[in-house]
Design an enzyme around this catalytic site. Structure first.
Site, PDB file in Angstrom:
ATOM      1  N   TYR A  57       0.848  -1.191   0.000  1.00 37.34           N
ATOM      2  CA  TYR A  57       0.000   0.000   0.000  1.00 37.34           C
ATOM      3  C   TYR A  57       0.883   1.240   0.000  1.00 37.34           C
ATOM      4  CZ  TYR A  57      -3.541  -3.355   1.641  1.00 37.34           C
ATOM      5  OH  TYR A  57      -4.380  -4.445   1.784  1.00 37.34           O
ATOM      6  N   HIS A 124       0.094 -12.023   1.198  1.00 40.89           N
ATOM      7  CA  HIS A 124      -0.942 -11.209   0.568  1.00 40.89           C
ATOM      8  C   HIS A 124      -1.653 -11.950  -0.559  1.00 40.89           C
ATOM      9  CE1 HIS A 124      -1.853  -6.643  -0.110  1.00 40.89           C
ATOM     10  NE2 HIS A 124      -2.936  -7.373  -0.195  1.00 40.89           N
ATOM     11  N   SER A 203     -13.018  -5.260   2.704  1.00 40.14           N
ATOM     12  CA  SER A 203     -14.063  -4.657   1.860  1.00 40.14           C
ATOM     13  C   SER A 203     -15.460  -5.116   2.277  1.00 40.14           C
ATOM     14  CB  SER A 203     -13.819  -4.975   0.382  1.00 40.14           C
ATOM     15  OG  SER A 203     -12.647  -4.367  -0.082  1.00 40.14           O
ATOM     16  N   PRO A 204     -15.775  -5.093   3.582  1.00 45.00           N
ATOM     17  CA  PRO A 204     -17.100  -5.532   4.023  1.00 45.00           C
ATOM     18  C   PRO A 204     -18.214  -4.580   3.592  1.00 45.00           C
ATOM     19  CG  PRO A 204     -15.934  -4.517   5.846  1.00 45.00           C
ATOM     20  CD  PRO A 204     -14.946  -4.623   4.719  1.00 45.00           C
ATOM     21  N   LEU A 205     -17.819  -3.410   3.060  1.00 45.03           N
ATOM     22  CA  LEU A 205     -18.795  -2.447   2.546  1.00 45.03           C
ATOM     23  C   LEU A 205     -18.788  -2.398   1.022  1.00 45.03           C
ATOM     24  CD1 LEU A 205     -18.253   0.394   5.173  1.00 45.03           C
ATOM     25  CD2 LEU A 205     -20.076  -1.324   5.078  1.00 45.03           C
ATOM     26  N   GLY A 206     -18.344  -3.507   0.408  1.00 44.67           N
ATOM     27  CA  GLY A 206     -18.399  -3.598  -1.049  1.00 44.67           C
ATOM     28  C   GLY A 206     -17.597  -2.534  -1.748  1.00 44.67           C
ATOM     29  N   ARG A 207     -16.417  -2.218  -1.194  1.00 40.20           N
ATOM     30  CA  ARG A 207     -15.544  -1.166  -1.741  1.00 40.20           C
ATOM     31  C   ARG A 207     -16.278   0.175  -1.837  1.00 40.20           C
ATOM     32  NH1 ARG A 207     -11.027  -3.978  -3.266  1.00 40.20           N
ATOM     33  NH2 ARG A 207     -11.366  -6.149  -3.838  1.00 40.20           N
ATOM     34  N   GLY A 208     -17.155   0.400  -0.869  1.00 38.80           N
ATOM     35  CA  GLY A 208     -17.867   1.665  -0.791  1.00 38.80           C
ATOM     36  C   GLY A 208     -19.294   1.627  -1.303  1.00 38.80           C
TER      37      GLY A 208
END
Length: 327
Positions: A57, A124, A203-208
């Site tokens: 990152y 990773h 990404s539990p929020l679907g990448r936003g």
């Protein structure tokens, strides 16, 4: 903040994904180191002690930011980082799982993070050219010398997880998991439960998408990586996915919570061995997400959410290279 166990490792029920503070989502011009540090400090104040980063990152800058943020409070966090994408000067990032690279990458991460040990060290991505047994063997050596407490894998196939676990206990597997990403329920999650391995849901929020903040491609900055690297954000898929996210928002409004909080509560209610790590670069979002840990959903509410986002209704693959997440 409630607590959960990833095998032998105890962490906060919600973690904090730090990637976006330095890389990938949003516009690069919107990222300020001070905002990221403030978000990390607020998370710790709220009892969120599980911080997730990776050497790729930035590259490297996110580990440096996290190291700076926790320099005077290292004993209050459970620190996770990853190796595997060897980012080259020409911009390429081949996957490297060789034992020599494992050792070199760990030493470099320790220096950037300003610490003498990593609590959870992941591969990773699995290197198709190096047997996972060799990579995990090198990771086990890091545990033996005290540089790493626990080891994990990220986006590994069920058969690979079994092979790795036979060499050294795997504490957690990190994979994308949300109402928009259910594929690991088929084979991976059953193996994790059989072997007593925790799941860290990135990404539990679907990448936003599941926050309700994305209404179309115009909602994303021109230099946002989601535009070109994630098929679910392609113009021919995004409208359908936004419509699904709106259904979640409607259920959230009826419950009196935000869409993000309801989506996180869904993940938390899928199993006690699951720890979501929503990412953000703002302290206000940390506060919003933290409240999800206190939301208890009934079986009926879980069923309503499942029905709102049918698996076959989500358009586009969750990753531009699905072969790399199923090795």
């Amino acid at each position: 903040m409630k607590r959960r166990r990833l095998s032998e490792l105890e962490v906060s029920a919600l973690g904090l994904g730090c990637m976006g503070m330095s890389d990938y989502y949003g516009s690069q011009g919107d990222r300020k180191e001070g905002d990221g540090i403030a978000a990390i400090h607020r998370a710790i104040e709220l009892g969120i002690d599980f911080l997730d980063t990776a050497d790729s990152y930035g590259p490297f800058t996110n580990e440096q930011l996290v190291g700076k943020a926790i320099a005077d409070r290292r004993d209050r966090v459970v620190l996770a980082t990853k190796f595997g994408f060897e980012r080259k000067p020409d911009g390429s990032q081949p996957i490297n799982g060789s034992p020599e690279y494992v050792r070199r990458a760990c030493d470099a991460s320790l220096e950037r993070l300003r610490t003498d040990h990593i609590d959870l060290y992941y591969q990773h991505r699995v290197d198709s050219n190096v047997p996972v047994e060799e990579t995990v063997g090198a990771m086990a050596e890091l545990v033996q010398v005290g540089k790493v407490r626990c080891i994990g894998l990220s986006e590994a196939a069920a058969s690979t997880i079994r092979r790795a676990h036979a060499v050294h206990p795997i504490t957690a597997v990190q994979s994308e998991y949300s109402l928009f990403a259910l594929d690991i329920e088929d084979k991976v999650i059953p193996v994790l439960r059989e072997l007593g391995i925790g799941l860290v849901a990135y990404s539990p929020l679907g990448r936003g998408l599941l926050t309700g903040a994305i209404a179309g491609t115009d909602s994303l900055p021109a230099d946002d990586v989601r535009r070109e690297r994630f098929p679910r954000f392609a113009e021919d898929n995004l409208d359908a996915n936004v419509a699904l996210a709106r259904r979640v928002g409607q259920l959230a409004s009826a419950r009196g919570v935000t869409a993000a909080q309801l989506a996180l509560a869904w993940v938390l209610n899928r199993g006690e061995e699951i720890v979501p790590i929503p990412g953000t670069k703002r302290a206000s979002r940390v506060e919003e997400n933290a409240a999800a840990a206190d939301i208890e959903l009934t079986d009926e509410e879980m069923a309503q959410l499942d029905a709102a986002v049918p698996r076959d209704a989500v358009k586009g693959q969750r990753n531009w290279d699905m072969a790399s997440v199923n090795r």
